[in-house]
Enzyme design. Sequence first.
Site, mmCIF file in Angstrom:
data_model
loop_
_atom_site.group_PDB
_atom_site.id
_atom_site.type_symbol
_atom_site.label_atom_id
_atom_site.label_comp_id
_atom_site.label_asym_id
_atom_site.label_seq_id
_atom_site.Cartn_x
_atom_site.Cartn_y
_atom_site.Cartn_z
ATOM 1 N N ASP A 12 37.934 51.804 44.547
ATOM 2 C CA ASP A 12 39.133 51.158 45.038
ATOM 3 C C ASP A 12 39.587 50.168 43.953
ATOM 4 O O ASP A 12 38.826 49.826 43.034
ATOM 5 C CB ASP A 12 38.852 50.451 46.376
ATOM 6 C CG ASP A 12 40.139 50.177 47.142
ATOM 7 O OD1 ASP A 12 40.081 50.023 48.363
ATOM 8 O OD2 ASP A 12 41.215 50.149 46.492
HETATM 9 C C1 GLC Z 1 44.177 49.072 47.545
HETATM 10 C C2 GLC Z 1 43.587 49.702 48.794
HETATM 11 C C3 GLC Z 1 43.429 51.203 48.713
HETATM 12 C C4 GLC Z 1 44.539 51.769 47.829
HETATM 13 C C5 GLC Z 1 44.313 51.262 46.417
HETATM 14 C C6 GLC Z 1 45.450 51.679 45.476
HETATM 15 O O1 GLC Z 1 43.568 47.846 47.272
HETATM 16 O O2 GLC Z 1 42.356 49.182 49.276
HETATM 17 O O3 GLC Z 1 43.475 51.714 50.045
HETATM 18 O O4 GLC Z 1 44.491 53.186 47.852
HETATM 19 O O5 GLC Z 1 44.164 49.849 46.362
HETATM 20 O O6 GLC Z 1 46.621 51.024 45.849
#
Ligand code: GLC
Length: 731
Positions: free
Chosen positions: A290
């Site tokens: 993430d």
């Molecule tokens: C965010 C979220 C995740 C998302 C990623 C890209 O912090 O936790 O769900 O897909 O970053 O935006």
Amino acid sequence: MKHLLLICLAGLLTNGVRAEGQESALYKDAGQPVEKRVEDLLSKMTLDEKVFQLNQYTLGWNHNVNNIAEEVKKIPAEIGSLIYFESDPTLRNEVQRKAVEESRLGIPILFGYDVIHGFRTVYPISLAQACSWNPELVKQACAVAARESRLAGVDWTFSPMVDVARDGRWGRISEGYGEDPYTNAVFGVASIQGYQGDDLSNPNHIAACLKHFVGYGASEAGRDYVYTEISPQTLWDTYMLPYEEGIKAGAATVMSCFNDISGTPGTANRYILTDILKNRWQHDGFVVSDWGAIEQLRPQGVAADRKEAALKAFTAGVEMDMMNQCYDRHLAELVNEGKISTDQVDDAVRRVLRLKFRLGLFENPYTPVTTEQERFLLPASIQVAEKLAEESIVLLKNDNQVLPLSKTAKIAVIGPMAKEKDHLLGSWANHGKAEHVVSIYDGLEKTFRNQAQLIYAQGTGFEEADKSGFAEAKAAAEKADIILLCLGEKKGWSGENASRSTIALPPIQEELVRELSQTGKPIVLILSSGRPLELNRLEPLSAAILQIWQPGVAGGNPIAGILSGDINPSGKLSVTFPYSTGQIPIYYNHRQSARPNQGLYQDIPSTPLYEFAHGLSYTTFEYSDIKLSSTQIKSGGKVTAEVTVTNSGNMDGAETVHWFVSTPVSTISRPVKELKHFEKQFLKKGETYTYRFEIDPLKDLGFINGNGDRFLENGTYYIKVKDQQVAIKVD
Ligand code: GLC
């Protein structure tokens, strides 16, 4: 908020000169098997080129206020992936051209984005989708999202989110399919099938990403990014099923979670990312972290610096670094120090290249340039969004059949949500546009035109303690036969980094309900939210309550259709509505108490206001007794359960039958009941249909232990539908 306008490819290429002879290289030959192409390409790559493939930067305007990262000064042509924030492919194609046509090996970039519930044709949030109990319709919606994404320049979505969640204080409860593991599994699989289709190289399909692996929904106290206490037993009986089923369904990728799983953060958790995902489930795709989750191992206290964080995440099984600047800075160093082997790097790069070949990016690296009208909001796409909005709306209360409204009424339409458009889009709808949203009022005007008088007053804002609009609202109510009171949440009150200490609406909204209840006119509460709400003070003041969730661009007409009776509501809750925030966590598949009639709250009821699977219809459905093809079953045998349902009312309607299983005695204590099957059917008035549940004893009656082993014990089990149950004996 700081926007990241990332300088697109600065014309900087690590090796401006293409290696001779690549044009005829085996990996360029689309007739060769993917695995052979992967190995051929891998054999030609330098360590630096391999490391770049394991990194993801961003490109375009970053609208996500939570994802603030260091500006990426340049985008190397060998970058593995980019999060693409634009909605047209121009910039993507420019960057892709440099990567493909001017780098040494011409490896195309993989462009990803958060297409969570639609791209431009935004449909209901996932929590609402599950209330439709119509996986086929969700699959269609995801196929719409996939087509729009691909035409916008996005090959890969960070969706579906399949995190079981039982705490409405957690804003991200809006993004998953509710409190039940089986429900999250079924809708997660439907989403993957919608996104990926049966051929990833099809230009209308995109790669899916199961997230956030695993247990993010257990975030303590509904806060975000925090500790999650998850025992091995709970890990397996509550959180793992949607991921296991999603991997079986072919999910191309998985995203590692932020949360600390009982002392080992998900992004450094080898047990889930390698032992289970790669070794036991044989996932041949890759894991992306993430955003910042690798670097965050430092504040989580398991890594001293970015280099150690890179080592821990990579050896745990995270192949791609999303915006951490950990792998790009330290992976090669760790290889040279012998802490990571080239074989480990090769396995990671192999997984990334495999997806790029499967997506057809080597043959079709560029997105065709189309107009906005060709890309987005096709009539057929809006129809799918509208149908899903219709089927996800839940009629929670309808005293004395106050609904449907008569079309000759004088209707007061009051509240901050009545003419609101943007907040109906919900969170994670950054490419949605308010101008495309059909508001509640728009829908009412269209449906009740020339048949009823609409009297509008806003009454109040969403949260400001300002009662200056109350008098106008009261005056509107006095003139009307009935009040449609449209309340709810702003879209930013749910989603990521959107925890709230209470799931009640702001005091000013509740005060407006109380004020209008003094007129004596019946109130129909219409609620738009990204979470279950605390309604114990509003429920007694409302004749009817319609939960519309956040329906996306096409909610207004189905909402009005339901209010007018043109449409019979069919939604049923995918998440429990607690009586109050103080009950959280409260969910249907809880364990039995040692003293069921004691240990209850002294100050409030201990039962929820609205249970999981609750939802009313304008018609009535009569259920026969459950019948079993046998009341005895051997392990490995099969039994069919069936129940016949008749639409005994005077309106056509759709009914979902939920099949639950329970057993009073088991080596490991089990939930009081567990959803194992559901089926939705449209029944004309007077029509009868037999719903069937083909029981697979191990899968449907058995349970799972803390090692992830499913087992079936001899004994008595109960098959439950609504308020009846029948016993089945396993021996
Ligand atoms: C965010 C979220 C995740 C998302 C990623 C890209 O912090 O936790 O769900 O897909 O970053 O935006």
